[in-house]
Design an enzyme around this catalytic site. Structure first.
Site, PDB file in Angstrom:
ATOM      1  N   GLU A 194       0.900  -1.331  -0.127  1.00 36.87           N
ATOM      2  CA  GLU A 194      -0.080   0.275  -0.014  1.00 36.87           C
ATOM      3  C   GLU A 194       0.737   1.417   0.058  1.00 36.87           C
ATOM      4  O   GLU A 194       0.767   1.987   0.852  1.00 36.87           O
ATOM      5  CB  GLU A 194      -0.823   0.250   1.083  1.00 36.87           C
ATOM      6  CG  GLU A 194      -1.929  -1.105   1.026  1.00 36.87           C
ATOM      7  CD  GLU A 194      -3.076  -0.907   2.190  1.00 36.87           C
ATOM      8  OE1 GLU A 194      -2.903  -0.188   3.185  1.00 36.87           O
ATOM      9  OE2 GLU A 194      -3.941  -1.706   2.055  1.00 36.87           O
ATOM     10  N   GLU A 212      -5.981  -8.056  -0.140  1.00 40.04           N
ATOM     11  CA  GLU A 212      -6.829  -7.837   1.200  1.00 40.04           C
ATOM     12  C   GLU A 212      -8.436  -7.533   0.782  1.00 40.04           C
ATOM     13  O   GLU A 212      -8.380  -6.783  -0.159  1.00 40.04           O
ATOM     14  CB  GLU A 212      -6.275  -6.624   1.994  1.00 40.04           C
ATOM     15  CG  GLU A 212      -4.760  -6.855   2.360  1.00 40.04           C
ATOM     16  CD  GLU A 212      -4.195  -5.555   3.123  1.00 40.04           C
ATOM     17  OE1 GLU A 212      -5.252  -4.822   3.584  1.00 40.04           O
ATOM     18  OE2 GLU A 212      -3.108  -5.667   3.639  1.00 40.04           O
TER      19      GLU A 212
END
Length: 793
Positions: free
Chosen positions: A451, A556
């Site tokens: 991320e 995720e």
């Protein structure tokens, strides 16, 4: 280039299927340009917190997990604040491990264990073709007449005998190969410890194969299926439950044997996993080796692992952290994961598993020791690992899961280049270790950066880093199938459609996105209204990415459709849903109906399961976040149920077999395999056009909030390399010490570790993006002290 006063990224949310009551939502809904979704009104940006008074000292306009820094606009995972959405925003957001309540009912936690909160082708049957048109073909009748029995005999008895004979033959056909292939080679006699044995030399040489006093050999069990008993290294026992055809394998005299199989349809570790054909059905081990912090006191609560370790060191309780590593995830979790139909693990790990610099309080190296446990247990139960570098020097996003809540110092600000160079070193050292023959068939994918704030650092700068990391990894492994791990790139919160072609036909790269629905505008629509949302929003774009980019995963995702959950948005920050989150415009409802899973009705459980199945089918290759969430120290139960796979299994809203999800969106296999050959390491793999390679040279000419890279601090490759150590094996019947490798798969990769240049000036790696570079930087031309870019293999 980002505005220095706007350090956070601009990340758009997946829109929820909200109601159209303008009075209720006119100030609460978000505009997510470019995000696919069901028909809904235009969302208005929600302005967030205008104060940073609640931030930890020095964390100017900080953003915790899921959040962006305040600049007066709406933005990514708003926590303390947020920033404006970019045009063409991604339909994906980031990760979560909800933090637990550490107040202990008003008492200070003192030494308690951590409690973290926050395929294959589809088999198709084919009917057998009849050999004749009638039930009694003519040729069979003629044969029966010709070979008629010479005397009358009971046809019933003959039939029974024939059936029994067939069953005996079938049993022998199964048992004999298993005996000679598995059991017999592993038969061992018990040790003969008799000190009265006159032939002591022979006894010493052969005691592991000597007969017992009874003269009967003892069979050493090294593999087993459903119902077999497992004895762990601490002596505890549990029953292996796997009704999906999987089996475990562990032999103390063959510790690197890869014969285990997670399920009947998943290739064993010593077999080829066919990416694009065999589906990744995975789960994260979030909150284990990267904590999101479970230890605090009323004066200085921990908000990230930086403050967590500071508090633990202050209180002389660092053993609390290691106790968390020991107890939060255990061997049984790995067995249960395989038994649930999952075949892959995404294991977040921090850079301090390899190294730290002075002033960084993290516990260096210990997380690596437990990652080695993860490799051992994954091997035993036939699970593959996606190693996920979750936290890097300086922080890649300023969120708490990156190590330190606050500001982004990776490819951003005056230490942006230096921190990226440190990250490349960590990637290189980890690649060298996992590419050794002992580990390469277990750790088969490497997520090199979790991320990153792509819209803050810039897609071009991020692409250059990705290209350089690719060069570093493939210099170690070479190119082609079986040579090192798949390299997984997070999309940086840019649309997936912007990534195909960026790296040419790079060898075995994968794209990672994190789809979440819960961090934008909130809705009190029932769970049943989300039944087909994953199919509508994610399916088509995942198919396109599989076809155009190659392997694409959802690294995720969760079952959450609201932001309800204890510490889900950060420590003591409340929720948007209840209106007590900083800047939340109004209260939508009570979170109790979403978080008190003990009162879920059968319909609620069924609706959550439908959403989970649709998500799995739409995403196709995925890692649920997360496997386990600890019980709250106040309520004694999980307070973020939408994020716990294991709780969902226990309570019935997660499938006991992941393949139950196949076809939920109306197509049993939306993507039509196989992938292009070069995407899987075949013909053309590693063919990166010169224009692409030269256009993504390292370092980038400029970086955000700092200007020309040549005028910024950077390192030189002359330092000693912190080689990672292998595991230590101990067993009562081990006859030899196994070779665990020296941590360095390719000895020809001999360049030094990035280190400071003598005489040059450096800032704190976590200084923040608004600090001025050192002046003077160092003697001589700054560019002259930077190592030449690593050539593409």
């Amino acid at each position: 280039m980002s505005n220095p006063q706007q350090p956070s990224a601009n990340i758009s949310y997946d829109p929820l299927p909200l109601t159209t009551d303008a009075d209720q939502y006119q100030n609460a809904l978000y505009n997510a340009p470019g995000s696919p979704g069901p028909a809904s009104p235009s969302f208005q940006n929600m302005r967030e917190l205008g104060s940073t008074s609640s931030l930890p000292p020095g964390a100017s306009a900080a953003q915790p997990r899921f959040m962006g820094t305040y600049d007066g606009h709406a933005g990514p995972r708003e926590s303390y604040a947020s920033s404006q959405y970019p045009s063409g925003g991604s339909d994906f957001n980031g990760s979560v491990v909800a933090l637990n309540d550490t107040s202990m009912g008003g008492r200070t936690l003192t030494g308690s264990p951590y409690r973290d909160e926050p395929d294959s082708f589809n088999e198709q049957g084919h009917a057998m073709s009849p050999m004749g048109q009638s039930s009694s073909p003519r040729y069979l009748g003629e044969k029966q007449n010709l070979y008629a029995a010479p005397r009358a005999k009971s046809s019933r008895k003959v039939l029974i005998l024939a059936v029994l004979a067939s069953l005996i033959l079938l049993i022998l056909a199964v048992v004999i190969p298993v005996y000679f292939a598995v059991i017999k080679p592993r038969m061992r006699n018990s040790d003969n410890d008799s000190s009265n044995d006159s032939d002591s030399s022979n006894s010493d040489n052969n005691n592991s194969h000597s007969p017992q006093a009874t003269g009967k050999p003892q069979v050493k069990i090294v593999t087993g299926r459903d119902g077999s008993e497992i004895t762990t290294e601490d002596g505890s026992k549990f029953t292996y439950e796997n009704k999906l055809g999987g089996y475990w394998y562990w032999d103390e005299d063959d510790v690197f044997n890869n014969g285990a199989k997670a399920q009947s349809w998943t290739p064993a570790l010593n077999e080829t996993f066919r990416y694009g054909i065999d589906k990744i059905r995975g789960v994260n081990l979030g909150g284990w080796l990267v904590t999101e912090p479970p230890y605090a006191d009323t004066a200085t609560p921990a908000v990230d692992e930086w403050t967590l370790t500071e508090n633990l060191r202050r209180d002389n309780k660092m053993d609390v952290l290691e106790n968390h590593y020991k107890t939060f995830i255990t061997e049984k979790d790995f067995a249960d994961i395989a038994g649930a139909g999952l075949n892959y693990l995404r294991v977040p790990i921090p850079f301090w598993a390899v190294e730290t610099k002075p002033g960084e309080p993290f516990l260096q190296g210990t997380a690596w020791t437990y990652f080695l446990k993860a490799i051992q247990w994954a091997r035993k139960y036939g699970l593959r690992i996606n190693l996920d570098l979750h936290a890097v020097p300086g922080s890649q996003n300023g969120w708490n899961h990156s190590g330190r809540l606050g500001q982004t110092n990776f490819l951003n600000g005056p230490m942006g280049i230096a921190n990226a160079e440190r990250t490349l070193d960590v990637i290189r050292v980890m690649t060298q270790f996992i590419s050794q023959p002992q580990y390469k068939d277990v750790v088969t994918m490497f997520g090199i950066l979790n991320e990153p704030q792509g819209t803050q650092v810039g897609q071009e700068q991020l692409s250059r880093f990705y290209m350089e990391a690719y060069n570093v990894i493939r210099e170690v492994t070479g190119v082609g199938e079986g040579k090192g791990p798949y390299i997984s790139y997070h999309d940086g919160f840019f649309p997936r459609s912007t990534w195909p072609g960026v790296f040419g036909q790079a060898d075995r790269i994968a794209l990672d996105s994190h789809p979440y629905l819960c961090f934008g505008g909130q809705s009190d629509n029932p769970m049943s209204s989300y039944a087909n949302v994953p199919c509508q929003q994610w399916g088509a774009s995942m198919n396109s990415s599989l076809a155009q980019f190659g392997v694409t995963t959802a690294g995720e995702f969760s079952n959450a459709v609201t932001d309800c959950g204890l510490y889900l948005n950060g420590v003591n920050l409340g929720t948007r849903y209840e209106g007590n989150y900083p800047g939340a415009p109004n209260r939508v409802g009570s979170c109790t109906e979403w978080t008190d899973w003990t009162k879920y009705t059968p319909k609620m459980r069924a609706d959550i399961k439908q959403f989970a199945l649709a998500s799995m089918d739409a995403l196709q290759n995925y890692f649920f976040w997360t496997w386990k969430i600890g019980n709250s120290s106040v309520s004694g139960k999980v307070e973020t149920p939408a994020w716990s796979y294991s709780l969902g299994l226990q309570e019935g809203w997660m499938p006991k077999n992941t393949r139950e999800a196949d076809g939920t969106c109306g197509n049993t296999d939306p993507f039509q395999p196989p992938l292009a050959a070069w995407q899987t390491g075949g013909a053309g793999a590693g063919n990166i056009p010169a224009a692409t390679a030269s256009g993504l040279s390292w370092p980038p000419p400029t970086i955000s909030n700092a200007g020309a890279a040549s005028l910024l601090p950077s390192y030189t490759r002359t330092g000693p390399i912190p080689t990672l150590h292998g595991p230590t094996f101990t067993g009562s019947s081990m006859t030899a010490t196994p070779s665990v490798g020296n941590g360095w798969a390719n000895p020809s990769d001999s360049a030094g570790y990035y280190t400071e240049v003598a005489g040059c000036s450096y800032l704190d790696p976590w200084v923040g993006p608004t600090a001025a570079p050192p002046s003077p930087l160092c003697p001589g031309a700054p560019a002259a002290r930077r190592a030449a870019p690593t050539p593409a293999p």
